[in-house]
Design an enzyme around this catalytic site. Sequence first.
Site, PDB file in Angstrom:
ATOM      1  N   SER A  93       0.829  -1.195   0.000  1.00 37.79           N
ATOM      2  CA  SER A  93       0.000   0.000   0.000  1.00 37.79           C
ATOM      3  C   SER A  93       0.872   1.257   0.000  1.00 37.79           C
ATOM      4  O   SER A  93       1.648   1.461  -0.915  1.00 37.79           O
ATOM      5  CB  SER A  93      -0.965  -0.041   1.185  1.00 37.79           C
ATOM      6  OG  SER A  93      -1.991   0.912   1.031  1.00 37.79           O
ATOM      7  N   ASP A 145      -5.771  -3.177  -2.695  1.00 42.29           N
ATOM      8  CA  ASP A 145      -4.741  -2.939  -1.686  1.00 42.29           C
ATOM      9  C   ASP A 145      -4.089  -4.237  -1.210  1.00 42.29           C
ATOM     10  O   ASP A 145      -4.767  -5.170  -0.777  1.00 42.29           O
ATOM     11  CB  ASP A 145      -5.391  -2.225  -0.498  1.00 42.29           C
ATOM     12  CG  ASP A 145      -4.380  -1.605   0.452  1.00 42.29           C
ATOM     13  OD1 ASP A 145      -3.438  -2.303   0.852  1.00 42.29           O
ATOM     14  OD2 ASP A 145      -4.538  -0.413   0.796  1.00 42.29           O
TER      15      ASP A 145
END
Length: 322
Positions: free
Chosen positions: A39, A183
């Site tokens: 991320s 993500d």
Amino acid sequence: MKKALVISGGGSKGAFAGGVAQYLMKKEKKDYDLFIGTSTGSLMVSHLALGKLDELKELYTNVNQKTIFSNSPFNIKKVAGEKVISIRHLNTFWNFLNGRKTFGESKNLRILIKKKITKEIYDEIKENNKEVVVTVSNLTANQIEYKSINDCTYDDFCDWIWGSCNYVPFMSLLEKNNCQYADGGFGSLVPIREAILRGATEIDAIILETEVTQFNKLPATNPFSLLFDVFDFMLAHVERHNITIGKLAATNKDIKLNLYYTPTVLTTNSLVFDETLMRKWWKSGYKYAKSKQEELMSEFRPDVLTDQEIEEGIDDVEDLNI
């Protein structure tokens, strides 16, 4: 000896990780061979691989909501000097009417990635034989994938970084190679194990959460705040699992593992990007790393596992094949 720097997910809290990395690389003169990010960590590792700390600091201390979101799902307003965050219900309803898959869109972040992580940076990383890896969640195949810069074209690498950062359903969904990606933190928030599998013998892992829970959440007041709470709950347990497995693997292979947690709760919503706060967090990360490094000077082995961590991780260790 192969040294690795691992940076967890954490949205705007990445500024804290930048401060920690700056201290380790500039003051402690640590030279890493492998950089793995999830991320927000995936957004940082390219600059870190080339030691471009000043450029990274400029990036992380000058972003705001418009820099990230082309269609923000959040309303942010100040009440009595404090920021109050709510969902833009009309905006999300409009997205549904238009057949979009998410509440918000982060196309501006994709533009920012191309602007800041240039083709020249991509080429220089490959020339310097640094391995940079980003983590993505393949929702279609139901598995975590690690994308190395050595296996990607420039455009593909930028796509994977963007996909790794997209906290769906509040940000865009990456659709690539007939799969949907989101993500990387949904499955591998702290990819310590991957660093070990790629041959790391010493690992510094920056974890953008406190080591222990420091507060109880307020009760959810609407479906969106409940969704946030559910995600936070799941990610907290993914993080603990990742760290436990990482510690077990490091202990098993006699790998030096240094963990850098945030000493305090930085924010309860890491999808809100406040330039002033992020500048403060960068400085806090630098100061924290300095104090932490002094503690580590006398240590020569990975963090000791607690009895609870051993109990939680023992069922998984057979699957590690290490």
